[in-house]
Design an enzyme around this catalytic site. Structure first.
Site, PDB file in Angstrom:
ATOM      1  N   ARG A   1       2.972 -10.307   6.502  1.00 22.85           N
ATOM      2  CA  ARG A   1       4.387 -10.067   6.802  1.00 22.85           C
ATOM      3  C   ARG A   1       4.596  -9.267   8.072  1.00 22.85           C
ATOM      4  NH1 ARG A   1       7.024  -8.257   1.321  1.00 22.85           N
ATOM      5  NH2 ARG A   1       8.843  -8.092   2.659  1.00 22.85           N
TER       6      ARG A   1
ATOM      7  N   PRO B   1       0.803  -1.212   0.000  1.00 24.07           N
ATOM      8  CA  PRO B   1       0.000   0.000   0.000  1.00 24.07           C
ATOM      9  C   PRO B   1       0.843   1.273   0.000  1.00 24.07           C
ATOM     10  CG  PRO B   1      -0.355  -1.351   1.980  1.00 24.07           C
ATOM     11  CD  PRO B   1       0.899  -1.792   1.335  1.00 24.07           C
ATOM     12  N   GLU B   2       0.777   2.005  -1.092  1.00 24.25           N
ATOM     13  CA  GLU B   2       1.343   3.343  -1.160  1.00 24.25           C
ATOM     14  C   GLU B   2       0.158   4.312  -1.116  1.00 24.25           C
ATOM     15  OE1 GLU B   2       4.386   3.636  -4.269  1.00 24.25           O
ATOM     16  OE2 GLU B   2       4.449   1.465  -4.394  1.00 24.25           O
TER      17      GLU B   2
ATOM     18  N   HIS C   1      -3.510 -14.843   9.508  1.00 21.55           N
ATOM     19  CA  HIS C   1      -2.873 -13.534   9.339  1.00 21.55           C
ATOM     20  C   HIS C   1      -3.768 -12.383   9.788  1.00 21.55           C
ATOM     21  CE1 HIS C   1       0.285 -15.609   7.320  1.00 21.55           C
ATOM     22  NE2 HIS C   1      -0.499 -16.022   6.349  1.00 21.55           N
TER      23      HIS C   1
END
Length: 280
Positions: A119, A2-3, A100
């Site tokens: 992550r 995500p930018e 997750h």
DNA sequence: CGTATTGTTTTGCC
DNA sequence: GGGCAAAACAATAC
């Protein structure tokens, strides 16, 4: 992942669907992303608060509550899925919560927000207004805001001997660019990513400024880039991956001159450019 | 097995 | 103290 455009896509969905909602229950499954804040502090600070506003600053997602702010950074692989409990998700077939899913917020509109992050580079913070402004004031200007100007960018590049690639990834210079949009912006501006910040002329800085704004504006309008796994809270993918001109196009023909696109590691990141169109 | 991955923070050097 | 570059963080995919 995500930018700025992806965080903005998420913000728009959540703003529409959760503004005014009350957080009725908090389920914390992993505490690693909470910056040392305790489970009790988190639960007390979130439970029974209303989401007054969903905002964004750079890549930070900002939930304004009555007397504090829930700040979220999605890191590399964070995502927020808005769904009723225990439904099979549409585009990918996993059950939620899966292994997750580290945080769940139940809302009084019958939905829950599932915060996933395979992550675990993401961060959640519950801050008062002072702590929030201290953290956000460390960021450079919003690239699509009025404070970001060619003069401001030029000034921030003076005396800087790092590569423009590294400098644009630095959130203190401008907030919200990541690896994809830096490569795309530099291609549009015709600037080689290894060019030192200090060595970029005023004219090229203006070109770079225009490129950053056009790339981000188009990517926001396209709902972000879904390269591997980006999806918004309604599990819709973005469309900007179809318009990438250098990122992910190693060895393919440059859209302007046909020269094969180069990919090398620069500033510790996979970096894509056209060796003919982008000069030092 | 090794390599690569969309981000930030910490570390150590100059 | 600042700027810079590399390492570290963690998990998964190929």
């Amino acid at each position: 992942m995500p930018e700025l455009p992806e965080v903005e896509a998420i913000r728009r969905v959540l703003s529409k669907d959760t503004t005014g909602c009350k957080i009725t229950k908090v389920f914390l499954r992993k505490t690693r992303m909470m910056r040392g804040q305790s489970i009790l502090f988190f639960k007390k600070g979130l439970t029974n608060r209303h989401i007054l506003k969903v905002a964004r600053r750079g890549k930070y997602l900002i939930f304004r509550l009555e007397d504090n702010t829930f700040l979220v950074h999605l890191g590399m692989s964070g995502q927020i899925i808005s769904i009723s409990e225990n439904k099979i998700t549409g585009s990918r077939s996993f059950f939620l919560p899966d292994k997750h899913t580290h945080l769940i917020l139940w809302l009084n509109n019958g939905k829950a927000l599932y915060f996933r992050d395979p992550r675990m580079f993401g961060r959640y913070m519950l801050l008062n207004s002072k702590e929030e402004s201290i953290l956000l004031s460390k960021l450079g200007p919003e690239p699509l805001g009025a404070l970001f100007t060619p003069a401001c960018l030029y000034q921030n590049l003076q005396g800087r001997t790092a590569s423009i690639k590294a400098l644009l990834l630095n959130q203190k210079i401008v907030a919200g660019l990541g690896n994809i949009y830096v490569d795309e912006s530099l291609f549009r501006a015709g600037i080689h990513p290894a060019t030192l910040g200090d060595r970029i002329s005023k004219k090229h800085t203006k070109d770079l400024y225009e490129s950053i704004k056009s790339v981000l504006t188009e990517a926001v309008n396209a709902g972000g880039t879904s390269i591997s796994d980006f999806q918004d809270p309604k599990q819709r993918t973005g469309n900007f991956q179809h318009y990438l001109q250098v990122y992910g196009r190693k060895g393919k023909a440059c859209i302007l001159c046909g020269t094969p696109i180069i990919k090398e590691v620069l500033a510790q990141r996979g970096t894509h450019w056209c060796p003919k169109c982008q000069k030092y």
